[in-house]
Design a protein around this motif. Structure first.
Motif, PDB file in Angstrom:
ATOM      1  N   CYS A  79       0.822  -1.161   0.085  1.00  0.00           N
ATOM      2  CA  CYS A  79       0.178   0.112  -0.228  1.00  0.00           C
ATOM      3  C   CYS A  79       1.028   1.292  -0.176  1.00  0.00           C
ATOM      4  CB  CYS A  79      -0.722  -0.064   1.187  1.00  0.00           C
ATOM      5  SG  CYS A  79      -1.906   1.477   1.378  1.00  0.00           S
ATOM      6  N   ARG A  80       0.471   2.127  -0.833  1.00  0.00           N
ATOM      7  CA  ARG A  80       1.287   3.494  -0.945  1.00  0.00           C
ATOM      8  C   ARG A  80       1.156   4.416   0.144  1.00  0.00           C
ATOM      9  NH1 ARG A  80       1.173   5.319  -7.474  1.00  0.00           N
ATOM     10  NH2 ARG A  80       1.946   3.490  -8.126  1.00  0.00           N
ATOM     11  N   ARG A  81       0.053   4.194   0.913  1.00  0.00           N
ATOM     12  CA  ARG A  81      -0.525   5.218   1.725  1.00  0.00           C
ATOM     13  C   ARG A  81       0.249   4.562   3.428  1.00  0.00           C
ATOM     14  NH1 ARG A  81      -6.329   6.769   2.759  1.00  0.00           N
ATOM     15  NH2 ARG A  81      -6.020   7.557   0.821  1.00  0.00           N
ATOM     16  N   CYS A  82       0.029   3.374   3.693  1.00  0.00           N
ATOM     17  CA  CYS A  82       0.387   2.762   5.037  1.00  0.00           C
ATOM     18  C   CYS A  82       1.275   1.747   5.152  1.00  0.00           C
ATOM     19  CB  CYS A  82      -0.852   2.355   5.756  1.00  0.00           C
ATOM     20  SG  CYS A  82      -1.747   0.972   5.037  1.00  0.00           S
ATOM     21  N   CYS A  83       1.827   1.513   4.011  1.00  0.00           N
ATOM     22  CA  CYS A  83       3.081   0.313   3.629  1.00  0.00           C
ATOM     23  C   CYS A  83       2.556  -1.010   3.933  1.00  0.00           C
ATOM     24  CB  CYS A  83       4.281   0.772   4.273  1.00  0.00           C
ATOM     25  SG  CYS A  83       5.100   2.113   3.561  1.00  0.00           S
ATOM     26  N   SER A  84       1.225  -1.282   4.181  1.00  0.00           N
ATOM     27  CA  SER A  84       0.665  -2.638   4.452  1.00  0.00           C
ATOM     28  C   SER A  84       0.614  -3.447   3.344  1.00  0.00           C
ATOM     29  CB  SER A  84      -0.639  -2.628   5.108  1.00  0.00           C
ATOM     30  OG  SER A  84      -0.712  -1.823   6.120  1.00  0.00           O
ATOM     31  N   LEU A  85       1.042  -4.943   3.661  1.00  0.00           N
ATOM     32  CA  LEU A  85       0.884  -5.791   2.406  1.00  0.00           C
ATOM     33  C   LEU A  85      -0.679  -6.032   2.048  1.00  0.00           C
ATOM     34  CD1 LEU A  85       3.346  -8.652   3.516  1.00  0.00           C
ATOM     35  CD2 LEU A  85       3.709  -7.205   1.591  1.00  0.00           C
ATOM     36  N   LEU A  86      -0.793  -5.777   0.532  1.00  0.00           N
ATOM     37  CA  LEU A  86      -2.172  -5.991  -0.021  1.00  0.00           C
ATOM     38  C   LEU A  86      -2.316  -7.461  -0.627  1.00  0.00           C
ATOM     39  CD1 LEU A  86      -2.079  -2.611  -1.942  1.00  0.00           C
ATOM     40  CD2 LEU A  86      -3.327  -3.132   0.339  1.00  0.00           C
ATOM     41  N   LEU A  87      -2.324  -8.278   0.385  1.00  0.00           N
ATOM     42  CA  LEU A  87      -2.608  -9.850   0.120  1.00  0.00           C
ATOM     43  C   LEU A  87      -4.072 -10.077   0.309  1.00  0.00           C
ATOM     44  CD1 LEU A  87       0.481 -11.729   1.563  1.00  0.00           C
ATOM     45  CD2 LEU A  87       0.068 -10.894  -0.851  1.00  0.00           C
ATOM     46  N   PRO A  88      -4.769 -10.531  -0.582  1.00  0.00           N
ATOM     47  CA  PRO A  88      -6.114 -10.607  -0.341  1.00  0.00           C
ATOM     48  C   PRO A  88      -6.484 -11.574   0.769  1.00  0.00           C
ATOM     49  CG  PRO A  88      -5.732 -10.984  -2.751  1.00  0.00           C
ATOM     50  CD  PRO A  88      -4.406 -11.037  -2.053  1.00  0.00           C
ATOM     51  N   GLY A  89      -7.260 -11.064   1.672  1.00  0.00           N
ATOM     52  CA  GLY A  89      -7.708 -11.590   2.906  1.00  0.00           C
ATOM     53  C   GLY A  89      -6.702 -11.424   4.181  1.00  0.00           C
ATOM     54  N   MET A 104      -9.297  -5.153 -11.676  1.00  0.00           N
ATOM     55  CA  MET A 104      -9.298  -5.595 -10.182  1.00  0.00           C
ATOM     56  C   MET A 104      -9.152  -4.453  -9.433  1.00  0.00           C
ATOM     57  SD  MET A 104      -6.765  -8.702 -10.475  1.00  0.00           S
ATOM     58  CE  MET A 104      -5.399  -7.627 -10.590  1.00  0.00           C
ATOM     59  N   VAL A 105      -9.903  -4.390  -8.301  1.00  0.00           N
ATOM     60  CA  VAL A 105      -9.663  -3.384  -7.223  1.00  0.00           C
ATOM     61  C   VAL A 105      -9.257  -3.815  -6.188  1.00  0.00           C
ATOM     62  CG1 VAL A 105     -10.929  -1.587  -5.973  1.00  0.00           C
ATOM     63  CG2 VAL A 105     -11.669  -2.249  -8.558  1.00  0.00           C
ATOM     64  N   LEU A 106      -8.192  -3.399  -5.706  1.00  0.00           N
ATOM     65  CA  LEU A 106      -7.426  -3.730  -4.129  1.00  0.00           C
ATOM     66  C   LEU A 106      -7.722  -2.557  -3.251  1.00  0.00           C
ATOM     67  CD1 LEU A 106      -3.957  -5.752  -4.975  1.00  0.00           C
ATOM     68  CD2 LEU A 106      -5.422  -6.232  -3.209  1.00  0.00           C
ATOM     69  N   ARG A 107      -8.196  -3.146  -2.245  1.00  0.00           N
ATOM     70  CA  ARG A 107      -8.508  -2.174  -1.116  1.00  0.00           C
ATOM     71  C   ARG A 107      -7.953  -2.468   0.037  1.00  0.00           C
ATOM     72  NH1 ARG A 107     -12.262  -1.758   2.932  1.00  0.00           N
ATOM     73  NH2 ARG A 107     -13.223  -3.593   2.402  1.00  0.00           N
ATOM     74  N   CYS A 108      -6.949  -1.496   0.645  1.00  0.00           N
ATOM     75  CA  CYS A 108      -6.131  -1.999   1.846  1.00  0.00           C
ATOM     76  C   CYS A 108      -7.045  -1.796   2.969  1.00  0.00           C
ATOM     77  CB  CYS A 108      -4.990  -0.766   1.895  1.00  0.00           C
ATOM     78  SG  CYS A 108      -4.109  -0.931   3.657  1.00  0.00           S
ATOM     79  N   LEU A 109      -6.910  -2.959   3.899  1.00  0.00           N
ATOM     80  CA  LEU A 109      -7.796  -3.051   5.135  1.00  0.00           C
ATOM     81  C   LEU A 109      -7.416  -2.187   6.196  1.00  0.00           C
ATOM     82  CD1 LEU A 109      -8.645  -6.716   5.302  1.00  0.00           C
ATOM     83  CD2 LEU A 109      -9.931  -5.115   4.216  1.00  0.00           C
ATOM     84  N   SER A 110      -6.242  -1.563   6.265  1.00  0.00           N
ATOM     85  CA  SER A 110      -5.740  -0.583   7.392  1.00  0.00           C
ATOM     86  C   SER A 110      -6.077   0.872   7.144  1.00  0.00           C
ATOM     87  CB  SER A 110      -4.157  -0.485   7.217  1.00  0.00           C
ATOM     88  OG  SER A 110      -3.736  -2.001   7.718  1.00  0.00           O
ATOM     89  N   CYS A 111      -6.065   1.297   5.978  1.00  0.00           N
ATOM     90  CA  CYS A 111      -6.179   2.751   5.562  1.00  0.00           C
ATOM     91  C   CYS A 111      -7.348   2.941   4.751  1.00  0.00           C
ATOM     92  CB  CYS A 111      -4.912   3.393   5.084  1.00  0.00           C
ATOM     93  SG  CYS A 111      -4.456   2.947   3.230  1.00  0.00           S
ATOM     94  N   GLY A 112      -7.756   1.970   3.757  1.00  0.00           N
ATOM     95  CA  GLY A 112      -8.860   2.141   2.919  1.00  0.00           C
ATOM     96  C   GLY A 112      -8.648   2.370   1.487  1.00  0.00           C
ATOM     97  N   ARG A 113      -7.364   2.691   1.062  1.00  0.00           N
ATOM     98  CA  ARG A 113      -6.882   3.169  -0.138  1.00  0.00           C
ATOM     99  C   ARG A 113      -7.168   2.351  -1.183  1.00  0.00           C
ATOM    100  NH1 ARG A 113      -3.075   7.153  -2.190  1.00  0.00           N
ATOM    101  NH2 ARG A 113      -2.614   6.534  -4.097  1.00  0.00           N
ATOM    102  N   ARG A 114      -7.810   2.408  -2.329  1.00  0.00           N
ATOM    103  CA  ARG A 114      -8.061   1.711  -3.216  1.00  0.00           C
ATOM    104  C   ARG A 114      -6.966   1.700  -4.430  1.00  0.00           C
ATOM    105  NH1 ARG A 114     -13.456   2.940  -1.732  1.00  0.00           N
ATOM    106  NH2 ARG A 114     -14.597   0.980  -1.061  1.00  0.00           N
TER     107      ARG A 114
END
Length: 136
Positions: A79-89, A104-114
Motif C-alpha cells: 500500500c502506498r499510503r500505509c505500507c501494508s501488504l495487500l494480500l487478499p484476505g 481488479m480493485v485492491l482495497r487496503c484493510l488498514s487505511c482504505g486506499r483503493r
C-alpha cells in the motif's frame, strides 16, 4: 601509492558463471536486503501485521535512499499510503469490477486506499464468457 581494489568489477560472484560477459548486478547486497525484507514481511504478516508494515516501510525507504527500482509486482503488493501488504484476505480486499474493460480493485484493510489494475485477457479462467460470446 595504495590500491583500493581491482580496477574493474571482476570480484568473485560479480560476473555470471558460464562465460557470457554481461554487466555485473549493481548493488547486489542492497537488492538482497530488499528481497529479504519483503520475504520477512510475508512471513510475519499472520503473526504481527505491524511488524510486516515496518519491514515494508524499511524496504521502501532503503530503495528510495539507494535510488533502486522495485519490481512492479512488489510495488503492487504494498500500500502506498500505509505500507501494508495487500494480500487478499490478509491485508487487502480484492474485487473484480467493470463491464467493458474488467478491472481488479485492491482495497487496503488498514487505511482504505483503493488501487485499480486492468485485468489481462489471458488470465481469465477457462469456461468464462468472453466479450465476443460464450466460451466454446
Amino acid at each position: 601509492m595504495g590500491s583500493f581494489g581491482p580496477a574493474h568489477p571482476a570480484r568473485e560472484g560479480a560476473w555470471p558463471v558460464g562465460g557470457a560477459m554481461a554487466a555485473p548486478v549493481r548493488d547486489r547486497e542492497a537488492l538482497q536486503r530488499l528481497s529479504f525484507l519483503f520475504q520477512a514481511a510475508h512471513w510475519v504478516l499472520p503473526h504481527s501485521p505491524a511488524l510486516a508494515r515496518f519491514y515494508c516501510s524499511t524496504q521502501r525507504g532503503a530503495a528510495r535512499r539507494l535510488v533502486l527500482r522495485m519490481a512492479p509486482s512488489v510495488k503492487r503488493t504494498i500500500c502506498r499510503r500505509c505500507c501494508s501488504l495487500l494480500l487478499p484476505g490478509a491485508g487487502g480486499c480484492l474485487r473484480l469490477r467493470g463491464k467493458g474493460q474488467p478491472r481488479m480493485v485492491l482495497r487496503c484493510l488498514s487505511c482504505g486506499r483503493r488501487r485499480r489494475f486492468l485485468c489481462q485477457q489471458e488470465l481469465r479462467p477457462l469456461g468464462q464468457a468472453t466479450p465476443s460470446g460464450p466460451a466454446s
